[in-house]
Scaffold this motif. Structure first.
Motif, PDB file in Angstrom:
ATOM      1  N   VAL A  33      36.040  46.147  44.094  1.00 52.48           N
ATOM      2  CA  VAL A  33      36.163  46.295  42.650  1.00 52.48           C
ATOM      3  C   VAL A  33      37.515  45.805  42.150  1.00 52.48           C
ATOM      4  O   VAL A  33      37.602  45.149  41.116  1.00 52.48           O
ATOM      5  CB  VAL A  33      35.929  47.772  42.232  1.00 52.48           C
ATOM      6  N   GLU A  36      37.372  42.107  41.872  1.00 52.10           N
ATOM      7  CA  GLU A  36      36.534  41.720  40.736  1.00 52.10           C
ATOM      8  C   GLU A  36      37.284  41.916  39.421  1.00 52.10           C
ATOM      9  O   GLU A  36      37.186  41.083  38.515  1.00 52.10           O
ATOM     10  CB  GLU A  36      35.237  42.511  40.745  1.00 52.10           C
ATOM     11  N   GLN A  37      38.034  43.010  39.308  1.00 50.57           N
ATOM     12  CA  GLN A  37      38.815  43.258  38.089  1.00 50.57           C
ATOM     13  C   GLN A  37      39.890  42.182  37.904  1.00 50.57           C
ATOM     14  O   GLN A  37      40.092  41.679  36.800  1.00 50.57           O
ATOM     15  CB  GLN A  37      39.480  44.635  38.150  1.00 50.57           C
ATOM     16  N   ALA A  39      39.855  39.130  39.147  1.00 50.39           N
ATOM     17  CA  ALA A  39      39.193  37.860  38.834  1.00 50.39           C
ATOM     18  C   ALA A  39      38.741  37.822  37.382  1.00 50.39           C
ATOM     19  O   ALA A  39      38.945  36.820  36.690  1.00 50.39           O
ATOM     20  CB  ALA A  39      38.006  37.645  39.769  1.00 50.39           C
ATOM     21  N   ALA A  40      38.156  38.900  36.897  1.00 46.97           N
ATOM     22  CA  ALA A  40      37.692  38.951  35.506  1.00 46.97           C
ATOM     23  C   ALA A  40      38.860  38.795  34.536  1.00 46.97           C
ATOM     24  O   ALA A  40      38.768  38.056  33.548  1.00 46.97           O
ATOM     25  CB  ALA A  40      36.946  40.256  35.245  1.00 46.97           C
ATOM     26  N   CYS A  55      33.519  34.600  45.853  1.00 43.49           N
ATOM     27  CA  CYS A  55      33.097  35.986  46.044  1.00 43.49           C
ATOM     28  C   CYS A  55      32.211  36.069  47.284  1.00 43.49           C
ATOM     29  O   CYS A  55      31.300  35.263  47.455  1.00 43.49           O
ATOM     30  CB  CYS A  55      32.326  36.443  44.811  1.00 43.49           C
ATOM     31  N   ARG A  61      32.846  42.939  49.964  1.00 37.95           N
ATOM     32  CA  ARG A  61      32.856  42.206  48.684  1.00 37.95           C
ATOM     33  C   ARG A  61      34.233  41.607  48.400  1.00 37.95           C
ATOM     34  O   ARG A  61      34.811  41.809  47.348  1.00 37.95           O
ATOM     35  CB  ARG A  61      32.401  43.117  47.548  1.00 37.95           C
ATOM     36  N   MET A  63      37.108  39.033  47.373  1.00 38.23           N
ATOM     37  CA  MET A  63      37.320  37.948  46.426  1.00 38.23           C
ATOM     38  C   MET A  63      38.433  37.085  47.017  1.00 38.23           C
ATOM     39  O   MET A  63      39.495  37.604  47.385  1.00 38.23           O
ATOM     40  CB  MET A  63      37.747  38.474  45.054  1.00 38.23           C
ATOM     41  N   TYR A 110      32.817  32.570  41.912  1.00 38.43           N
ATOM     42  CA  TYR A 110      33.067  33.452  40.773  1.00 38.43           C
ATOM     43  C   TYR A 110      33.700  32.615  39.665  1.00 38.43           C
ATOM     44  O   TYR A 110      33.487  32.855  38.492  1.00 38.43           O
ATOM     45  CB  TYR A 110      33.991  34.588  41.218  1.00 38.43           C
TER      46      TYR A 110
END
Length: 138
Positions: A33, A36-37, A39-40, A55, A61, A63, A110
């Protein structure tokens, strides 16, 4: 973002292939997570043109943020960010790189490389990492 016609020579035509970090790119890896945060945030701040982020869809998971070769060592990365490639690395690390189209499971882009951003900017990545909310935060 597959419509951006930019296919670096280190990106396979189909499926996925292993590439040695430190040759075509250095890689920075962040788990789950938090990755992902980061990357976002990076993608949002770059208006969708953040550079190469891969990803891994299974397991932890991960990144993978791909930066230009030799640039990962230029910054002090916080805990939770693993650096692969470049000067000072004593081991050889292979990073899975997916094709830009087709079946690449369990790897996926991603954020794809583009002509204007073939790699992630390390300074922007560091800013995104240090400003991301802590694990379990809002």
């Amino acid at each position: 973002m597959t419509n951006a016609i930019h296919w670096p020579e280190w990106v396979p035509v189909a499926g996925h292939q292993l590439r040695v970090s430190g040759v075509h790119f250095d890689a920075l890896r962040i788990q789950g997570v938090r990755g992902e945060q980061v990357a976002a945030r990076l993608i949002a701040e770059a208006d969708g043109d953040a550079g190469s982020v891969i990803c891994e869809a299974t397991g932890f998971r991960w990144m993978y943020f791909l930066v230009a070769p030799g640039t990962a060592k230029d910054h002090g990365w916080p805990l939770g960010v693993q650096r692969f490639g470049g000067a000072g690395c004593r081991t050889v690390t292979y990073i899975g790189v997916p094709a830009l189209a087709g079946n690449t499971w369990p790897l996926q882009w991603y954020s794809e490389p583009t002509p204007t951003a073939p790699y992630v900017d390390p300074a922007r990545l560091l800013a995104a990492v240090t400003s991301a909310p802590p694990r379990g935060g809002p």
